[in-house]
Motif scaffolding. Structure first.
Motif, PDB file in Angstrom:
ATOM      1  N   TYR A 106      -1.734 -24.961  23.669  1.00 34.96           N
ATOM      2  CA  TYR A 106      -1.379 -26.200  22.981  1.00 34.96           C
ATOM      3  C   TYR A 106       0.107 -26.491  23.154  1.00 34.96           C
ATOM      4  O   TYR A 106       0.917 -25.574  23.289  1.00 34.96           O
ATOM      5  CB  TYR A 106      -1.647 -26.061  21.465  1.00 34.96           C
ATOM      6  CG  TYR A 106      -2.997 -25.485  21.117  1.00 34.96           C
ATOM      7  CD1 TYR A 106      -3.194 -24.109  21.063  1.00 34.96           C
ATOM      8  CD2 TYR A 106      -4.086 -26.316  20.867  1.00 34.96           C
ATOM      9  CE1 TYR A 106      -4.434 -23.571  20.770  1.00 34.96           C
ATOM     10  CE2 TYR A 106      -5.334 -25.784  20.561  1.00 34.96           C
ATOM     11  CZ  TYR A 106      -5.501 -24.413  20.513  1.00 34.96           C
ATOM     12  OH  TYR A 106      -6.734 -23.879  20.212  1.00 34.96           O
ATOM     13  N   PHE A 151       0.925 -32.810  17.055  1.00 37.09           N
ATOM     14  CA  PHE A 151       0.068 -32.335  18.123  1.00 37.09           C
ATOM     15  C   PHE A 151       0.243 -33.215  19.363  1.00 37.09           C
ATOM     16  O   PHE A 151       0.240 -34.454  19.265  1.00 37.09           O
ATOM     17  CB  PHE A 151      -1.379 -32.352  17.653  1.00 37.09           C
ATOM     18  CG  PHE A 151      -2.403 -32.111  18.723  1.00 37.09           C
ATOM     19  CD1 PHE A 151      -3.090 -33.170  19.292  1.00 37.09           C
ATOM     20  CD2 PHE A 151      -2.676 -30.826  19.157  1.00 37.09           C
ATOM     21  CE1 PHE A 151      -4.048 -32.951  20.273  1.00 37.09           C
ATOM     22  CE2 PHE A 151      -3.641 -30.598  20.146  1.00 37.09           C
ATOM     23  CZ  PHE A 151      -4.325 -31.668  20.695  1.00 37.09           C
ATOM     24  N   SER A 154      -4.122 -30.138  23.905  1.00 37.87           N
ATOM     25  CA  SER A 154      -4.734 -28.817  23.981  1.00 37.87           C
ATOM     26  C   SER A 154      -5.373 -28.651  25.351  1.00 37.87           C
ATOM     27  O   SER A 154      -5.754 -29.644  25.998  1.00 37.87           O
ATOM     28  CB  SER A 154      -5.767 -28.624  22.878  1.00 37.87           C
ATOM     29  OG  SER A 154      -6.781 -29.601  22.972  1.00 37.87           O
ATOM     30  N   SER A 178      -8.334 -30.493  26.733  1.00 39.97           N
ATOM     31  CA  SER A 178      -9.438 -30.617  25.779  1.00 39.97           C
ATOM     32  C   SER A 178      -9.275 -31.855  24.910  1.00 39.97           C
ATOM     33  O   SER A 178     -10.239 -32.563  24.634  1.00 39.97           O
ATOM     34  CB  SER A 178      -9.500 -29.386  24.872  1.00 39.97           C
ATOM     35  OG  SER A 178      -9.614 -28.207  25.609  1.00 39.97           O
ATOM     36  N   GLU A 179      -8.053 -32.055  24.470  1.00 40.29           N
ATOM     37  CA  GLU A 179      -7.761 -33.203  23.645  1.00 40.29           C
ATOM     38  C   GLU A 179      -6.287 -33.538  23.768  1.00 40.29           C
ATOM     39  O   GLU A 179      -5.467 -32.656  24.000  1.00 40.29           O
ATOM     40  CB  GLU A 179      -8.101 -32.926  22.176  1.00 40.29           C
ATOM     41  CG  GLU A 179      -7.939 -34.133  21.271  1.00 40.29           C
ATOM     42  CD  GLU A 179      -8.537 -33.929  19.893  1.00 40.29           C
ATOM     43  OE1 GLU A 179      -9.080 -32.843  19.623  1.00 40.29           O
ATOM     44  OE2 GLU A 179      -8.454 -34.871  19.085  1.00 40.29           O
ATOM     45  N   SER A 185     -12.754 -32.201  16.873  1.00 41.70           N
ATOM     46  CA  SER A 185     -12.501 -31.486  18.115  1.00 41.70           C
ATOM     47  C   SER A 185     -12.110 -30.049  17.861  1.00 41.70           C
ATOM     48  O   SER A 185     -11.510 -29.713  16.849  1.00 41.70           O
ATOM     49  CB  SER A 185     -11.388 -32.185  18.876  1.00 41.70           C
ATOM     50  OG  SER A 185     -10.769 -31.321  19.776  1.00 41.70           O
ATOM     51  N   SER A 203      -9.845 -28.239  18.701  1.00 37.11           N
ATOM     52  CA  SER A 203      -8.492 -27.756  18.926  1.00 37.11           C
ATOM     53  C   SER A 203      -7.420 -28.451  18.108  1.00 37.11           C
ATOM     54  O   SER A 203      -6.283 -28.039  18.140  1.00 37.11           O
ATOM     55  CB  SER A 203      -8.159 -27.891  20.400  1.00 37.11           C
ATOM     56  OG  SER A 203      -8.454 -29.175  20.857  1.00 37.11           O
ATOM     57  N   LYS A 204      -7.738 -29.465  17.386  1.00 38.43           N
ATOM     58  CA  LYS A 204      -6.670 -30.270  16.802  1.00 38.43           C
ATOM     59  C   LYS A 204      -6.377 -29.839  15.371  1.00 38.43           C
ATOM     60  O   LYS A 204      -7.266 -29.768  14.539  1.00 38.43           O
ATOM     61  CB  LYS A 204      -7.071 -31.747  16.825  1.00 38.43           C
ATOM     62  CG  LYS A 204      -5.945 -32.697  16.484  1.00 38.43           C
ATOM     63  CD  LYS A 204      -6.378 -34.125  16.748  1.00 38.43           C
ATOM     64  CE  LYS A 204      -5.230 -35.083  16.494  1.00 38.43           C
ATOM     65  NZ  LYS A 204      -5.635 -36.466  16.797  1.00 38.43           N
ATOM     66  N   ILE A 205      -5.110 -29.548  15.106  1.00 37.28           N
ATOM     67  CA  ILE A 205      -4.642 -29.220  13.769  1.00 37.28           C
ATOM     68  C   ILE A 205      -3.595 -30.242  13.384  1.00 37.28           C
ATOM     69  O   ILE A 205      -2.717 -30.573  14.167  1.00 37.28           O
ATOM     70  CB  ILE A 205      -4.060 -27.794  13.717  1.00 37.28           C
ATOM     71  CG1 ILE A 205      -5.165 -26.764  13.901  1.00 37.28           C
ATOM     72  CG2 ILE A 205      -3.322 -27.555  12.408  1.00 37.28           C
ATOM     73  CD1 ILE A 205      -4.679 -25.339  13.860  1.00 37.28           C
ATOM     74  N   ILE A 206      -3.696 -30.739  12.165  1.00 37.75           N
ATOM     75  CA  ILE A 206      -2.740 -31.715  11.660  1.00 37.75           C
ATOM     76  C   ILE A 206      -1.827 -31.026  10.655  1.00 37.75           C
ATOM     77  O   ILE A 206      -2.306 -30.378   9.712  1.00 37.75           O
ATOM     78  CB  ILE A 206      -3.451 -32.895  10.985  1.00 37.75           C
ATOM     79  CG1 ILE A 206      -4.419 -33.571  11.961  1.00 37.75           C
ATOM     80  CG2 ILE A 206      -2.424 -33.901  10.457  1.00 37.75           C
ATOM     81  CD1 ILE A 206      -3.770 -34.132  13.195  1.00 37.75           C
ATOM     82  N   PHE A 207      -0.525 -31.166  10.848  1.00 41.99           N
ATOM     83  CA  PHE A 207       0.459 -30.544   9.973  1.00 41.99           C
ATOM     84  C   PHE A 207       1.000 -31.540   8.957  1.00 41.99           C
ATOM     85  O   PHE A 207       1.115 -32.738   9.230  1.00 41.99           O
ATOM     86  CB  PHE A 207       1.630 -30.003  10.796  1.00 41.99           C
ATOM     87  CG  PHE A 207       1.300 -28.755  11.571  1.00 41.99           C
ATOM     88  CD1 PHE A 207       0.785 -28.840  12.850  1.00 41.99           C
ATOM     89  CD2 PHE A 207       1.501 -27.506  11.015  1.00 41.99           C
ATOM     90  CE1 PHE A 207       0.470 -27.691  13.563  1.00 41.99           C
ATOM     91  CE2 PHE A 207       1.195 -26.345  11.715  1.00 41.99           C
ATOM     92  CZ  PHE A 207       0.674 -26.444  12.990  1.00 41.99           C
TER      93      PHE A 207
END
Lengths: 115, 115
Positions: A33, A45, A48, A55-56, B99, B101-105
């Protein structure tokens, strides 16, 4: 404990120039990432990457950005023609497996300064 | 859409006192929740996560967090603060239905522990 390493720690580049930020993820990790943190703001973000494919990606990750895993260890982020607003800390992260429940391991970041 | 709110930019606590860093989230379906800590000039370090099960999660350095589904909160706590806990803390969320892989901070909370 294994670490994600990023180089350089600080990159200064003229606006309009290309820049490549480098990352070495943890060796047995498969998911990679990139994140961006503009000074004083939240971690955002960017993209990824798994199995040599994106992936995204977020809306920030436009055509000026690209990622690559050129060999078995490096993971790079390229900005083709840098803009002033690209100045930020860029963090690489990796996870061993897929899934949103995996904690991500971060490098110490590259501070990118665009002049 | 996923989002995380950290309502306090800064939290100040005297050493030895309990501390709380607040976090609320919005996500479709059941969330995966994380806390990360960032020391100066370093990347984010994983502290703890909530995936499922017990609402009280214990993590590194004596920190814990309580998942409250009705209040959509995941506040970070420690019974007795140390000066070395002074850092920037980020809450993060992902959804098992989004998805992989996605993390939101969140925007981060600066924790300052005075001796």
């Amino acid at each position: 404990e294994p670490e994600v390493t990023q180089t350089p720690s600080h990159q200064v580049t003229q606006m309009g120039q290309e820049v490549i930020l480098r990352c070495v993820p943890i060796s047995n990790h498969l998911y990679f990432y990139w994140y961006r943190q503009i000074l004083g703001q939240k971690v955002e973000f960017l993209v990824s990457f798994y199995n040599n494919e994106i992936s995204e990606k977020s809306e920030i990750f436009d055509d000026q950005f690209s990622v690559e895993r050129p060999d078995g260890s490096n993971f790079t982020l390229k900005i083709r023609s840098t803009k002033l607003e690209d100045s930020a800390m860029y963090f690489c992260a990796s996870t061993e497996g897929a899934g949103n429940n995996q904690p991500q391991h971060f490098g110490d970041g590259t501070r990118l300064s665009i002049l | 859409a996923q989002s995380v709110a950290q309502p306090e930019d800064q939290v100040n606590v005297a050493e030895g006192n309990p501390l709380t860093v607040k976090c609320t989230y919005s996500v479709s379906g059941n969330p995966y929740l994380f806390w990360y800590v960032q020391y100066p000039n370093r990347g984010l370090q994983f502290l703890l996560k909530y995936i499922t099960g017990d609402n009280l999660v214990k993590g590194s350095y004596g920190f814990e967090a309580e998942f409250n589904k009705s209040q959509t909160s995941f506040h970070l706590k420690k019974p007795s603060a140390l000066v070395s806990d002074s850092a920037l803390y980020f809450c993060a969320v992902s959804s098992r239905y989004s998805s992989a892989s996605k993390i939101i901070f969140g925007s981060g909370t600066r924790l300052s522990i005075r001796p």
